[in-house]
Design a protein around this motif. Structure first.
Motif: not given
Ligand SMILES: Cc1cc2nc3c(=O)[nH]c(=O)nc-3n(C[C@H](O)[C@H](O)[C@H](O)COP(=O)(O)OP(=O)(O)OC[C@H]3O[C@@H](n4cnc5c(N)ncnc54)[C@H](O)[C@@H]3O)c2cc1C
Length: 313
Positions: A4-7, A16-20, A53-60, A79-81
């Protein structure tokens, strides 16, 4: 399902610097596998708790990559983080209040930890000699070899749970057994404390060197692998059974049962994860047919294996 983009926004807002679509191939010792949908380096405990916490909230889904020495990541990737622990979570130091206890971030490489203990003259961590993993991976796997196992020196661990809470668990609560530990579901090891004893530095160095020499003589350390592919069955050795089944040198593409140590599968250069898995399953099938023994995998499979078994395999 895409992340999800909000995550991604929330992770970025947290600094943080998430890399796709980050390649993982060079982060695993087999040097195979596809990318992480999202890859994150996490350098301190507060960030780790926030990510959980954020991944859990966004179910990732969250996957922790240690040093990638015991993992077969699918060619389709994860898939996921995917997180890897760095900086404060990859350091080891004796506790000021009790220097016989070494505290190590889960991202610390075992070789670094061992070197530190040898330098301080504390014995116990020789069990990690020659094991190329990280502290978190060693706790998860109860890593060990001829000199002993993680459970013999582990005192306690701090884990981060999916809701971001932190819990300290004594080693005895992890039910550590041969290449096994029971971590709470979704727990990420953040820190581990090891209880050591004073030792004679020269004796310790000699013991470690003798162990490393033995490994160099018996294992294909010059080729990419994940160490022992299978657990030893009770009272026997996986390598002996594989060799007795005539499988040394058996090959699919560039994945091959090592000629030097039959429990190692090596990448001859251009192997894919599918080829490694095909060798693993052929070995299991052949040993079962010839010796009636089911070889359990020691290496973990990670990522999307929904395309398996391959058509025609
Ligand atoms: C040449 C070679 C020799 C080896 N020799 C040995 C040996 O003698 N004895 C032995 O036991 N192993 C051996 N291994 C295998 C491997 O080094 C160990 O299993 C090691 O403990 C894995 O650690 P890692 O950090 O690489 O974990 P990874 O391979 O990255 O991950 C393994 C599993 O642990 C999980 N994990 C990693 N970090 C964490 C964390 N912080 N919190 C929760 N889960 C986590 C991962 O999600 C994964 O499920 C060898 C491997 C190689 C390549």
């Amino acid at each position: 399902m895409p992340l999800p983009a909000p995550l991604v926004d929330a992770l970025t807002d947290h600094g943080l610097s998430p890399q796709a679509h980050a390649p993982l191939q060079r982060r695993t010792w087999w040097q195979v596998g596809g990318p992480a949908e999202c890859f994150l380096r996490v350098g301190n405990l507060e960030d780790l708790r926030a990510v959980a916490r954020l991944c859990s909230t966004h179910k990732a889904p969250v996957f922790v990559l240690g040093n990638g020495t015991n993992l077969l990541i699918s060619d389709r990737g994860i898939q996921g983080v995917v997180i890897q622990l760095t900086r404060d979570l990859a350091k080891a130091d004796p506790l000021p209040a009790d220097p016989t206890v070494i505290q190590a971030g889960a991202g610390t490489k075992l070789a670094v930890l061992l070197k530190k203990a040898l330098r301080h003259g504390w014995t116990g961590l020789e069990v990690f000699a020659g094991i190329p993993g990280s502290v978190g991976g060693a706790v998860r796997m109860n890593a060990g070899a001829r000199l002993g196992e993680t459970r013999e020196v582990l005192h306690e661990v701090d884990v981060v749970l999916p809701d971001g809470s932190l819990r300290t668990l004594p080693a005895k609560d992890l039910n550590m057994a041969y290449r096994h530990s029971d971590l709470p579901r979704g727990a990420i090891v953040a820190t581990a404390r090891f209880a050591l004893r004073p030792g004679d530095p020269q004796t310790m160095r000699d013991q470690v060197q003798a162990h490393l020499d033995h490994r160099a003589r018996t294992q294909p350390l010059d080729q990419p692998s994940c160490g022992s592919t299978f657990r030893n069955p009770p009272g026997d050795y996986a390598g002996r059974l594989i060799e007795a089944s005539g499988l040394k040198g058996y090959r699919v593409g560039d994945a091959q049962v090592s000629e030097k140590h039959a429990n190692f599968i090596v990448n001859l250069g251009g192997a894919t994860a599918d080829e490694v898995r095909a060798v693993i399953e052929h070995v299991q099938h052949t040993v079962k047919a010839q010796h009636g023994v089911h070889l359990e995998r020691e290496v973990h499979f990670a990522g999307d294996w929904s395309h398996w078994p391959l058509a025609g395999a």
